[in-house]
Design an enzyme around this catalytic site. Structure first.
Site, mmCIF file in Angstrom:
data_model
loop_
_atom_site.group_PDB
_atom_site.id
_atom_site.type_symbol
_atom_site.label_atom_id
_atom_site.label_comp_id
_atom_site.label_asym_id
_atom_site.label_seq_id
_atom_site.Cartn_x
_atom_site.Cartn_y
_atom_site.Cartn_z
ATOM 1 N N HIS A 87 10.341 13.900 -17.570
ATOM 2 C CA HIS A 87 9.154 14.221 -16.787
ATOM 3 C C HIS A 87 9.364 15.524 -16.041
ATOM 4 C CE1 HIS A 87 11.741 12.349 -13.745
ATOM 5 N NE2 HIS A 87 10.990 12.934 -12.815
ATOM 6 N N CYS B 96 11.587 0.775 -16.673
ATOM 7 C CA CYS B 96 11.122 2.143 -16.452
ATOM 8 C C CYS B 96 9.608 2.164 -16.263
ATOM 9 C CB CYS B 96 11.517 3.025 -17.634
ATOM 10 S SG CYS B 96 10.911 4.720 -17.495
ATOM 11 N N HIS C 132 13.686 9.236 -17.274
ATOM 12 C CA HIS C 132 12.645 9.322 -18.305
ATOM 13 C C HIS C 132 12.095 10.738 -18.221
ATOM 14 C CE1 HIS C 132 9.340 7.218 -20.739
ATOM 15 N NE2 HIS C 132 8.939 8.487 -20.639
ATOM 16 N N HIS D 222 10.950 6.186 -23.996
ATOM 17 C CA HIS D 222 12.135 6.315 -23.154
ATOM 18 C C HIS D 222 13.286 6.925 -23.961
ATOM 19 C CE1 HIS D 222 14.047 5.168 -19.341
ATOM 20 N NE2 HIS D 222 15.152 5.073 -20.045
ATOM 21 N N CYS E 43 7.420 4.525 -18.864
ATOM 22 C CA CYS E 43 7.276 4.218 -20.285
ATOM 23 C C CYS E 43 5.839 3.802 -20.616
ATOM 24 C CB CYS E 43 8.222 3.083 -20.689
ATOM 25 S SG CYS E 43 9.941 3.606 -20.875
#
Length: 327
Positions: free
Chosen positions: A173, A42, A171, A120, A45
């Site tokens: 956002h 990811c 993730h 995460h 992260c």
């Protein structure tokens, strides 16, 4: 019996068809934001900062920093950077003009990612009161940063959570697009609002603050299922104070927004599992007659040919019933 319901002040309609209704548990889904892709790969992260464009704003311990080519800010709370695959660009190329009456112009604008946590798998409903309040302040800061840019007419601030809501990265956002034009839904609303003596959203607040569609309220905001909801469990958030965009909001107002948003997401979890969802801020920085509002929609049903062809939505759970479950 089905009902055809009209929007509060627009010539838009929805169909409430509860004979097709399901139980709330029938909508429940598994956690779509789990470690499906894992955190090792990811880019959002903490510790993976080199994998994104340079951050233009990094919030850390109450201060704001920015990345440089020589140094990336670590151990941050919130991180904002240009989208690696932007829909718009501050330095766009001019399109080739066709020899006809069709119009096109350069794709000028800004497209930013707001990463809400370095961890995460963490969700907004897991945030502390101070963390969710700080996120609302980040939203305000970034909105104001772009609203004053030359030739920017509208700042679109939204969150896609889960694959069904259009999130391509697993993730937490949000995204911001600063546009050189005002979107047509806002243009339509403004056209009607300017013909009405009293702000229609203030009237909606007065109507819904004690209606059967009310979910919750605090000192500054109400959360309710709108009378002509476009889908099951849609929720609107309205401030009692007439403000036009996030830049008008005090810290107190933002704290109260974070509080009521987090509580509603927890109710989603209790009733619907952990569904994909979208939320969108509706705001206008240069039109004081507009009334800021936030709209939240879980992606638990699909819009099919009828909805796409008519702009009229069939909702199988009445707003009143949805509100009773969410309460």
């Amino acid at each position: 019996m089905s009902e055809i319901r009209k929007h509060y002040f627009l010539s838009e309609y929805c169909i409430i068809a509860e004979e097709r209704a399901k139980r709330p548990s029938d909508f429940a889904v598994a956690d779509e934001n789990s470690e499906k892709h894992g955190s090792k790969n990811c880019f959002f992260c903490g510790g993976a900062e080199e994998n994104t464009p340079l951050a233009t704003a990094v919030y850390k311990n109450g201060k704001i920093y920015s990345d440089t080519p020589e140094k990336r800010v670590r151990d941050w709370d919130f991180r904002c950077f240009p989208n690696l695959y932007p829909a718009l660009s501050p330095v766009p190329e001019s399109p080739e003009q066709e020899e006809n009456e069709l119009q096109a112009e350069s794709g000028y604008g800004f497209h930013e990612v707001i990463v809400e946590t370095p961890l995460h798998g963490r969700r907004l409903e897991d945030f502390s009161n101070s963390e969710i309040s700080e996120l609302m302040q980040v939203y305000r800061d970034r909105t104001c940063n772009y609203a004053t840019r030359e030739n920017i007419r509208y700042v679109s601030l939204f969150k896609n959570s889960g694959e069904k809501a259009g999130a391509s990265i697993n993730h937490s956002h949000s995204q911001l697009l600063a546009l050189p034009f005002c979107p047509s839904p806002l243009v339509r609303e403004l056209k009607v609002i300017r013909k009405i003596e009293k702000c229609p959203y203030c009237a909606i607040y007065d109507l819904e603050k004690a209606s059967p569609r009310l979910i919750s309220k605090n000192s500054e905001w109400i959360a309710f299922t709108p009378y002509s909801s476009m889908g099951p469990f849609e929720v609107w958030f309205l401030p009692q104070k007439h403000v036009s965009f996030l830049g008008d909001c005090s810290d107190k107002l933002l704290f109260a927004l974070g509080d009521i948003l987090k509580a509603t997401l927890k109710s989603y979890g209790r009733i619907l599992g952990k569904p994909s969802f979208n939320y969108m801020f509706y705001q206008l920085s240069e039109s004081p007659e507009y009334h800021l509002n936030l709209r939240l929609l879980p992606r638990i049903t699909a819009h099919a040919g009828f909805e796409l062809g008519t702009g009229t939505y069939i909702n199988t759970v009445s707003p009143e019933r949805a509100a009773s479950y969410l309460r």
